[in-house]
Design an enzyme around this catalytic site. Structure first.
Site, short mmCIF file in Angstrom:
data_model
loop_
_atom_site.label_atom_id
_atom_site.label_comp_id
_atom_site.label_asym_id
_atom_site.label_seq_id
_atom_site.Cartn_x
_atom_site.Cartn_y
_atom_site.Cartn_z
N LYS A 104 0.81 -1.23 0.00
CA LYS A 104 0.00 0.00 0.00
C LYS A 104 0.84 1.27 0.00
O LYS A 104 0.51 2.23 -0.68
CB LYS A 104 -0.97 -0.01 1.18
N GLU A 128 -6.13 -4.74 -5.31
CA GLU A 128 -7.20 -4.91 -4.32
C GLU A 128 -6.66 -5.04 -2.91
O GLU A 128 -7.24 -4.51 -1.96
CB GLU A 128 -8.01 -6.16 -4.70
N VAL A 131 -5.90 -2.02 -0.05
CA VAL A 131 -6.90 -1.32 0.76
C VAL A 131 -7.91 -2.30 1.37
O VAL A 131 -8.53 -3.08 0.65
CB VAL A 131 -7.68 -0.27 -0.08
N GLY A 133 -7.81 -5.09 3.09
CA GLY A 133 -7.62 -6.54 3.08
C GLY A 133 -8.47 -7.24 2.05
O GLY A 133 -8.43 -6.93 0.86
N GLU A 189 2.66 -3.86 15.23
CA GLU A 189 4.07 -4.17 15.01
C GLU A 189 4.91 -3.56 16.14
O GLU A 189 4.43 -2.75 16.92
CB GLU A 189 4.50 -3.60 13.66
N ASP A 200 -0.75 4.64 7.75
CA ASP A 200 -1.26 3.49 7.00
C ASP A 200 -2.63 3.80 6.40
O ASP A 200 -2.89 3.53 5.22
CB ASP A 200 -1.33 2.28 7.94
N LYS A 204 -3.89 4.30 2.28
CA LYS A 204 -5.06 3.67 1.66
C LYS A 204 -6.01 4.73 1.09
O LYS A 204 -6.58 4.55 0.01
CB LYS A 204 -5.76 2.78 2.69
#
Lengths: 401, 401
Positions: A104, A128, A131, A133, A189, A200, A204
């Site tokens: 991403k 696909e 964004v 999952g 993480e 993140d 997206k």
């Protein structure tokens, strides 16, 4: 039976999920495509940490080995970060391969360029998995809503931050404690900055902006705010008022300017995001004909991500097309009537709208009425609620944005 | 510029919405298709009740006039009922036209035959508008989830019954009063049988069954129960227990038998259907890879339905394909863990499972534990709640299904 030869870049959670799903769903892929799908090579960073899943798969740490393969049809990008992913994919497109990416951050910054290159070379480009999952939001926008004009997209796109917000509320714990819980559960993480600061989610949003509007939002119109400042007392006040925090990406276009905001907002129990809990993702699309469509599901995970990658392969093989959709959205006012906004007092000072108090909930929280666009939040709403530090008076505040 | 000539069967709400949207979105359609889309004829039942929207449109009450048009490319079916729709569409396919239908009852019973005919003639067949209005559930299943194996579909597919259930709860009104309210708001027809008895929802379940499994459910495995027996006291007990009634279509396959059930069930506040309120529709799909995906949006209305029809036209023109998908679903146990079931005592007598009482809520309502599959309801759950008539004793009940 002829074959579709695939190279896999990266063999972490996503890469392993894709490999094992191609194996487990081989019969179905063959039935859909009329060909065997075969992973012929896997690129890893450190050869000593990996073992090839079978003897016929080339395991290599050198991308040139991938490029020199004859009869390579698809390159799947399951690595993270802008580089070396971007360089690898440019070379793969140049070689004439279809591309499917789950990367991403790379695609947020280089998606338009890769799509242009893919179009020039006549190869397909699937993204696909970048964004939400396994939720098929990209293909829904690309393929299933082509006549509809897009007016607004709102989404919860980061499972980590939604897990933290959900559990701070449920457990009454601090941000730091809940982040630790997320790490222990494998939902955060060791360096969680990208998730908890909204990077993140912003990536997206950037991918969706290129898909819907054909370009990235202007950097000046991007607002990104994390969730690290939210404290248990904010949770408590919100819950008492029947509200929940959600970390929301909002994408819209007005006056030819694309706006992309990532920020924590409060929603009422009638809002569809109210019960999007834990690591779930949800995307709400508003268009001129359909109205508001909401898609909800798992936003990450080995198999949901593999689902997105494999479904992309089907789309590529059935009809390669790489053009940015540039859906030419209708622009309109940002009217999130059911939305409720959280911000702190210094931010309200900058907003400059006339508002009136409807009800005082406690010493720091009031329900107010009016068009309030606090700095850094900027949703408007007919009824807003937020904790204030100090006494709030009804007055025209100076505009200092 | 070349043209795509369209005939419209029916000029009620759906037909008028399609016509006006083709006009209003002409530029977009031309950009997507490279051709003008032109409605050349409209079939109505009574010529005296209608006026052609412009001079160049043939308004006729005789379907033979439509069939005799030269250069007709698409026939859009916006009438209701199995006949004459089925006969008209067979003739249109035979003429070589693509078909787009919004006629759910006709398609529930004749969908497989029409798809076979379309496949033989090499024409496309779109039926997005038959299920869940503008929500692109048909194309999501047909196109975007081809690798995924389907395990279960649950859905709220009838806006009228959901409006009644929502407002019985909110207003404390009787079924009859709330049905009257629905009529006054244009959400129920003068004869509401199809909606309140679950026939409409069953038709949509039948359409999805043909799409996913390639065939209709066996008539013996179809269960259909309406909402007319639900009383204010049921609503009150449910609300006190934090539960809401939803009229749900459940579609699954086990031991090679397709099961389709339409029935009122109770859901907890953690269930995604809990806040599907009013005339909204929602579809929850569970697959092997993706997990559970939920789509929610307007299930009816002039423009959402027009959206489904126009998006179908884009799909047809881009790639006609009419084969039933027959997604070859994975069968598994019916495990709706968050679901809670409502039924009356005589139905429990037929169920034959050993269950234990956890808590008595009032004289007619208990929370029980165990695998309970009451006749006519048949969801299983680890914890179920339902009003009982009379005293409930823990015992092995005789199986009389």
């Amino acid at each position: 039976m002829s074959k579709i030869n695939v190279a896999l870049l990266g063999y972490g959670t996503v890469g392993k999920g894709v490999y094992s799903t191609i194996e487990s769903h081989q019969n179905r892929l063959q039935r859909l495509l009329g060909k065997e799908v075969k992973v012929v090579a896997i690129l890893v960073r450190n050869l000593e940490k990996h073992v090839a899943p079978d003897d016929q798969v080339l395991l290599t740490a050198n991308f040139e080995d991938i490029l020199s393969l004859s009869d390579l049809h698809i390159v799947i990008d399951a690595i993270v970060g802008r580089e070396p992913g971007f360089t690898y994919l440019k070379k793969a497109i140049d070689k004439g391969c279809h591309i499917v990416t789950a990367n991403k951050e790379m695609f947020a910054f280089h998606g338009t360029e890769l799509q242009t290159l893919a179009l020039e070379k006549g190869v397909g480009l699937g993204y696909e998995a970048t964004v939400a999952g396994g939720i098929p939001i990209i293909q829904t926008i690309r393929q299933l809503l082509q006549v509809n004009h897009f007016q607004k997209i709102e989404a919860i796109l980061n499972g980590t931050s939604n897990f933290i917000l959900t559990n701070m509320r449920k457990l009454g714990s601090t941000f730091a404690e809940t982040l630790q819980l997320a790490k222990e559960n494998g939902y955060a993480e060791s360096d969680p900055t990208n998730d908890i600061e909204g990077y993140d989610a912003l990536y997206k949003g950037m991918v969706m902006s290129q898909l819907i509007y054909g370009e990235l939002p202007c950097i000046d119109s991007v607002k990104r705010k994390g969730i690290t400042h939210i404290q248990p007392q904010h949770m408590k006040v919100a819950e008492e008022a029947g509200l929940r925090f959600k970390h929301v990406v909002a994408l819209s276009k007005s006056n030819d300017e694309i706006q992309c905001k990532v920020e924590p907002v409060l929603v009422t129990d009638s809002h569809p995001f109210y019960q999007v809990e834990g690591v779930q993702n949800s995307v709400s699309i508003t268009t001129d004909l359909l109205g508001t469509l909401q898609l909800q599901g798992p936003g990450a995970g080995m198999f949901p991500t593999a689902s997105a990658v494999l479904e992309d392969i089907i789309q590529l093989e059935n009809k390669p097309k790489a053009s940015p959709a540039a859906k030419n959205s209708v622009t309109d006012q940002d009217t999130l009537l059911q939305w409720v906004i959280f911000c702190e007092y210094p931010e309200i000072e900058k907003s400059g709208q006339e508002i009136s108090v409807i009800e005082k909930l406690d010493d720091t929280t009031w329900i107010i009425e009016g068009e309030v666009i606090p700095s850094g939040l900027s949703h408007s709403s007919s009824t807003n609620i937020f904790p204030l530090k100090g006494r709030y008076e009804r007055k025209k505040l100076p505009l200092q944005v």
